[in-house]
Design a protein around this motif. Structure first.
Motif, mmCIF file in Angstrom:
data_model
loop_
_atom_site.group_PDB
_atom_site.id
_atom_site.type_symbol
_atom_site.label_atom_id
_atom_site.label_comp_id
_atom_site.label_asym_id
_atom_site.label_seq_id
_atom_site.Cartn_x
_atom_site.Cartn_y
_atom_site.Cartn_z
ATOM 1 N N LEU A 35 0.818 -1.211 0.000
ATOM 2 C CA LEU A 35 0.000 0.000 0.000
ATOM 3 C C LEU A 35 0.859 1.271 0.000
ATOM 4 O O LEU A 35 0.328 2.376 -0.036
ATOM 5 N N GLY A 36 2.183 1.106 0.051
ATOM 6 C CA GLY A 36 3.079 2.252 -0.029
ATOM 7 C C GLY A 36 3.628 2.734 1.302
ATOM 8 O O GLY A 36 4.286 3.769 1.360
ATOM 9 N N PHE A 37 3.383 1.993 2.373
ATOM 10 C CA PHE A 37 3.934 2.394 3.666
ATOM 11 C C PHE A 37 5.404 2.015 3.730
ATOM 12 O O PHE A 37 5.815 0.982 3.230
ATOM 13 N N ASN A 41 11.968 4.801 7.909
ATOM 14 C CA ASN A 41 12.217 6.134 8.429
ATOM 15 C C ASN A 41 10.978 6.621 9.180
ATOM 16 O O ASN A 41 9.895 6.673 8.608
ATOM 17 N N GLU A 42 11.149 6.970 10.435
ATOM 18 C CA GLU A 42 10.022 7.416 11.273
ATOM 19 C C GLU A 42 9.344 8.661 10.698
ATOM 20 O O GLU A 42 8.125 8.772 10.676
ATOM 21 N N SER A 43 10.156 9.584 10.177
ATOM 22 C CA SER A 43 9.616 10.825 9.621
ATOM 23 C C SER A 43 8.722 10.541 8.408
ATOM 24 O O SER A 43 7.654 11.141 8.252
ATOM 25 N N GLU A 44 9.147 9.624 7.570
ATOM 26 C CA GLU A 44 8.345 9.254 6.390
ATOM 27 C C GLU A 44 7.057 8.552 6.819
ATOM 28 O O GLU A 44 5.996 8.767 6.234
ATOM 29 N N PHE A 45 7.141 7.724 7.848
ATOM 30 C CA PHE A 45 5.954 7.029 8.360
ATOM 31 C C PHE A 45 4.934 8.044 8.884
ATOM 32 O O PHE A 45 3.739 7.922 8.629
ATOM 33 N N VAL A 46 5.416 9.071 9.588
ATOM 34 C CA VAL A 46 4.522 10.122 10.101
ATOM 35 C C VAL A 46 3.823 10.813 8.933
ATOM 36 O O VAL A 46 2.613 11.059 8.973
ATOM 37 N N ALA A 50 -0.152 10.973 8.116
ATOM 38 C CA ALA A 50 -0.810 12.261 7.882
ATOM 39 C C ALA A 50 -1.631 12.205 6.599
ATOM 40 O O ALA A 50 -2.788 12.667 6.570
ATOM 41 N N ARG A 51 -1.067 11.615 5.550
ATOM 42 C CA ARG A 51 -1.815 11.481 4.281
ATOM 43 C C ARG A 51 -3.059 10.619 4.452
ATOM 44 O O ARG A 51 -4.104 10.893 3.855
ATOM 45 N N LEU A 77 -5.135 13.458 18.915
ATOM 46 C CA LEU A 77 -3.682 13.352 18.937
ATOM 47 C C LEU A 77 -3.317 11.996 18.348
ATOM 48 O O LEU A 77 -3.748 10.969 18.859
ATOM 49 N N VAL A 78 -2.563 12.006 17.259
ATOM 50 C CA VAL A 78 -2.150 10.761 16.601
ATOM 51 C C VAL A 78 -0.653 10.601 16.773
ATOM 52 O O VAL A 78 0.114 11.520 16.477
ATOM 53 N N VAL A 79 -0.247 9.433 17.252
ATOM 54 C CA VAL A 79 1.163 9.164 17.526
ATOM 55 C C VAL A 79 1.613 7.952 16.709
ATOM 56 O O VAL A 79 1.374 6.815 17.092
ATOM 57 N N PRO A 80 2.241 8.192 15.545
ATOM 58 C CA PRO A 80 2.751 7.080 14.729
ATOM 59 C C PRO A 80 4.130 6.638 15.228
ATOM 60 O O PRO A 80 4.989 7.480 15.480
ATOM 61 N N ARG A 81 4.342 5.342 15.363
ATOM 62 C CA ARG A 81 5.636 4.817 15.783
ATOM 63 C C ARG A 81 5.985 3.563 14.992
ATOM 64 O O ARG A 81 5.192 2.632 14.906
ATOM 65 N N ILE A 82 7.196 3.553 14.465
ATOM 66 C CA ILE A 82 7.739 2.347 13.829
ATOM 67 C C ILE A 82 8.511 1.591 14.894
ATOM 68 O O ILE A 82 9.265 2.189 15.654
ATOM 69 N N SER A 83 8.317 0.288 14.937
ATOM 70 C CA SER A 83 9.049 -0.507 15.923
ATOM 71 C C SER A 83 9.201 -1.937 15.433
ATOM 72 O O SER A 83 8.298 -2.483 14.808
ATOM 73 N N ASN A 84 10.358 -2.518 15.715
ATOM 74 C CA ASN A 84 10.533 -3.942 15.425
ATOM 75 C C ASN A 84 10.288 -4.776 16.680
ATOM 76 O O ASN A 84 10.455 -5.972 16.671
#
Length: 151
Positions: A35-37, A41-46, A50-51, A77-84
């Motif tokens: 789907l393009g996620f 990079n955390e900044s790109e994920f945020v 947002a999109r 308040l939306v908090v996106p986080r990338i994590s393994n």
């Protein structure tokens, strides 16, 4: 002898369940990538989150590592986080504090992974919505379908 058999079967069932969870998590990750996620990079994920909210007709403002999304009189308040790794309760505590600071009506924590039991418990008590990889995939698909039907 009987106890050894029970332990063996319990261990076997546990391994099967853990294997199933790992396979399904891998599939969800692949589906999100399709789907393009991006999870590099955390900044790109945020930006991608947002999109997603913009596609759902929310007004989006970026605040450091958080997003404030508004629709009508509701502020989220939306908090996106990338994590393994599993997301822990510390992040949920930080979100609860930030929710008050930004005077948000609601908070959502979004991750590509899952949440540990303590984070789920704290979020449930504090009315913080949690989107793991599977929920993110569902929301992204519904957003995509909604956007395409409006075109």
């Amino acid at each position: 002898m009987f106890q050894d058999t029970i332990v063996y079967w319990a261990l076997l069932v546990t391994l099967i369940i853990c294997g199933w969870i790992l396979v399904n998590d891998h599939r969800v990750g692949k589906k999100l990538l399709q789907l393009g996620f991006s999870f590099q990079n955390e900044s790109e994920f945020v930006k991608q989150i947002a999109r997603l909210f913009e596609d759902l007709r929310y007004e989006v403002k970026r605040k450091q590592r958080y997003l404030l999304v508004k629709k009508n009189s509701e502020t989220i308040l939306v908090v996106p986080r990338i994590s393994n790794k599993l997301i822990k309760a510390k992040l949920i505590r930080d979100v609860i504090a930030a929710k008050g600071q930004y005077k948000a009506n609601k908070a959502i924590v979004i991750t590509n992974n899952r949440f540990n039991w303590l984070a789920k418990d704290l979020a449930n008590m504090s009315k913080v919505e949690l989107w793991d990889g599977k929920e993110l995939y569902k929301k992204a698909i519904s957003s995509k379908c909604e956007t395409e039907t409006k075109l």
